[in-house]
Design a protein around this motif. Structure first.
Motif, PDB file in Angstrom:
ATOM      1  N   LEU A   1      53.108  46.318 -47.375  1.00  0.00           N
ATOM      2  CA  LEU A   1      51.705  46.013 -47.107  1.00  0.00           C
ATOM      3  C   LEU A   1      50.882  47.270 -47.368  1.00  0.00           C
ATOM      4  CD1 LEU A   1      51.939  43.972 -43.770  1.00  0.00           C
ATOM      5  CD2 LEU A   1      51.801  43.104 -46.121  1.00  0.00           C
ATOM      6  N   ALA A   2      49.962  47.208 -48.331  1.00  0.00           N
ATOM      7  CA  ALA A   2      49.165  48.380 -48.687  1.00  0.00           C
ATOM      8  C   ALA A   2      48.365  48.907 -47.501  1.00  0.00           C
ATOM      9  CB  ALA A   2      48.234  48.046 -49.852  1.00  0.00           C
ATOM     10  N   CYS A   3      47.955  48.020 -46.612  1.00  0.00           N
ATOM     11  CA  CYS A   3      47.153  48.457 -45.464  1.00  0.00           C
ATOM     12  C   CYS A   3      47.948  49.309 -44.480  1.00  0.00           C
ATOM     13  CB  CYS A   3      46.537  47.254 -44.749  1.00  0.00           C
ATOM     14  SG  CYS A   3      47.711  46.220 -43.857  1.00  0.00           S
TER      15      CYS A   3
ATOM     16  N   PRO B   1      39.678  48.566 -59.071  1.00  0.00           N
ATOM     17  CA  PRO B   1      39.150  47.231 -58.767  1.00  0.00           C
ATOM     18  C   PRO B   1      40.278  46.243 -58.520  1.00  0.00           C
ATOM     19  CG  PRO B   1      39.083  47.625 -61.122  1.00  0.00           C
ATOM     20  CD  PRO B   1      39.591  48.893 -60.486  1.00  0.00           C
ATOM     21  N   HIS B   2      39.964  45.146 -57.973  1.00  0.00           N
ATOM     22  CA  HIS B   2      40.880  44.000 -57.825  1.00  0.00           C
ATOM     23  C   HIS B   2      41.971  44.170 -56.769  1.00  0.00           C
ATOM     24  CE1 HIS B   2      38.812  42.766 -61.393  1.00  0.00           C
ATOM     25  NE2 HIS B   2      39.435  43.627 -62.152  1.00  0.00           N
ATOM     26  N   LEU B   3      41.904  45.179 -55.920  1.00  0.00           N
ATOM     27  CA  LEU B   3      42.889  45.296 -54.849  1.00  0.00           C
ATOM     28  C   LEU B   3      42.643  44.152 -53.878  1.00  0.00           C
ATOM     29  CD1 LEU B   3      45.128  47.023 -53.393  1.00  0.00           C
ATOM     30  CD2 LEU B   3      43.256  47.956 -52.049  1.00  0.00           C
ATOM     31  N   ALA B   4      43.641  43.315 -53.685  1.00  0.00           N
ATOM     32  CA  ALA B   4      43.510  42.203 -52.736  1.00  0.00           C
ATOM     33  C   ALA B   4      43.800  42.724 -51.334  1.00  0.00           C
ATOM     34  CB  ALA B   4      44.473  41.082 -53.100  1.00  0.00           C
ATOM     35  N   TYR B   5      42.889  42.471 -50.421  1.00  0.00           N
ATOM     36  CA  TYR B   5      43.072  42.846 -49.020  1.00  0.00           C
ATOM     37  C   TYR B   5      42.130  41.998 -48.191  1.00  0.00           C
ATOM     38  CZ  TYR B   5      38.736  45.518 -49.313  1.00  0.00           C
ATOM     39  OH  TYR B   5      37.432  45.891 -49.483  1.00  0.00           O
ATOM     40  N   LYS B   6      42.402  41.947 -46.896  1.00  0.00           N
ATOM     41  CA  LYS B   6      41.548  41.160 -46.023  1.00  0.00           C
ATOM     42  C   LYS B   6      41.410  41.844 -44.666  1.00  0.00           C
ATOM     43  CE  LYS B   6      40.651  36.334 -45.015  1.00  0.00           C
ATOM     44  NZ  LYS B   6      41.139  34.981 -45.165  1.00  0.00           N
ATOM     45  N   CYS B   7      42.408  41.696 -43.805  1.00  0.00           N
ATOM     46  CA  CYS B   7      42.252  42.167 -42.423  1.00  0.00           C
ATOM     47  C   CYS B   7      42.430  43.675 -42.267  1.00  0.00           C
ATOM     48  CB  CYS B   7      43.211  41.421 -41.501  1.00  0.00           C
ATOM     49  SG  CYS B   7      44.933  41.969 -41.595  1.00  0.00           S
TER      50      CYS B   7
ATOM     51  N   MET C   1      52.119  47.235 -57.636  1.00  0.00           N
ATOM     52  CA  MET C   1      51.597  46.073 -58.352  1.00  0.00           C
ATOM     53  C   MET C   1      51.327  44.952 -57.363  1.00  0.00           C
ATOM     54  SD  MET C   1      53.427  43.935 -61.408  1.00  0.00           S
ATOM     55  CE  MET C   1      54.484  42.863 -60.480  1.00  0.00           C
ATOM     56  N   GLN C   2      50.229  44.251 -57.588  1.00  0.00           N
ATOM     57  CA  GLN C   2      49.959  43.020 -56.834  1.00  0.00           C
ATOM     58  C   GLN C   2      50.089  41.862 -57.806  1.00  0.00           C
ATOM     59  OE1 GLN C   2      46.154  43.532 -54.825  1.00  0.00           O
ATOM     60  NE2 GLN C   2      47.244  44.081 -52.952  1.00  0.00           N
ATOM     61  N   ASP C   3      50.811  40.828 -57.367  1.00  0.00           N
ATOM     62  CA  ASP C   3      51.039  39.646 -58.212  1.00  0.00           C
ATOM     63  C   ASP C   3      49.774  38.826 -58.362  1.00  0.00           C
ATOM     64  OD1 ASP C   3      53.747  40.360 -58.369  1.00  0.00           O
ATOM     65  OD2 ASP C   3      54.190  39.316 -56.517  1.00  0.00           O
TER      66      ASP C   3
ATOM     67  N   CYS D   1      47.336  41.999 -48.745  1.00  0.00           N
ATOM     68  CA  CYS D   1      47.501  43.228 -49.519  1.00  0.00           C
ATOM     69  C   CYS D   1      48.945  43.486 -49.941  1.00  0.00           C
ATOM     70  CB  CYS D   1      46.967  44.425 -48.735  1.00  0.00           C
ATOM     71  SG  CYS D   1      47.890  44.768 -47.227  1.00  0.00           S
ATOM     72  N   LYS D   2      49.797  42.485 -49.830  1.00  0.00           N
ATOM     73  CA  LYS D   2      51.209  42.635 -50.207  1.00  0.00           C
ATOM     74  C   LYS D   2      51.301  43.169 -51.627  1.00  0.00           C
ATOM     75  CE  LYS D   2      53.643  39.088 -51.563  1.00  0.00           C
ATOM     76  NZ  LYS D   2      54.431  37.845 -51.612  1.00  0.00           N
TER      77      LYS D   2
END
Length: 96
Positions: free
Chosen positions: A81-83, A35-41, A94-96, A49-50
């Motif tokens: 970039l995770a994407c 959960p909580h993976l930040a992503y958008k495009c 890790m995502q800040d 997703c940095k």
């Protein structure tokens, strides 16, 4: 299968993923155990997703032009970039 360890908001999530998995693609189709993976495009255009690579970065391909454009000097600090990453080995990020 690779094991991904994901750090976010002081919590640690660890699970196996299929080989050649892209975390953002898996999150988008709800086949992602973290959960909580930040992503958008999902296309390397927004840097939402940095993520900072903590371990396993030596198995990743060199940053592509999208990562170089979006992250610049942050690449030297271990950010990716995770994407843009297709995972075939264990990875800790890790995502800040």
């Amino acid at each position: 299968m690779p094991i991904v360890t994901f750090h976010k908001k002081g919590e640690v999530y660890r699970d196996e993923v299929k080989e050649n998995t892209n975390l953002v693609v898996r999150a988008g189709i709800k086949q992602f155990p973290f959960p909580h993976l930040a992503y958008k495009c999902g296309m390397g255009k927004c840097a939402t997703c940095k993520s900072r690579i903590l371990a396993g970065g030596e198995h990743l391909p060199p940053p592509n032009w999208k990562e170089k454009k979006m992250l610049g000097d942050q690449l030297d600090a271990g950010y990716r970039l995770a994407c843009q990453l297709w995972i075939s080995h264990d990875l800790e990020l890790m995502q800040d």
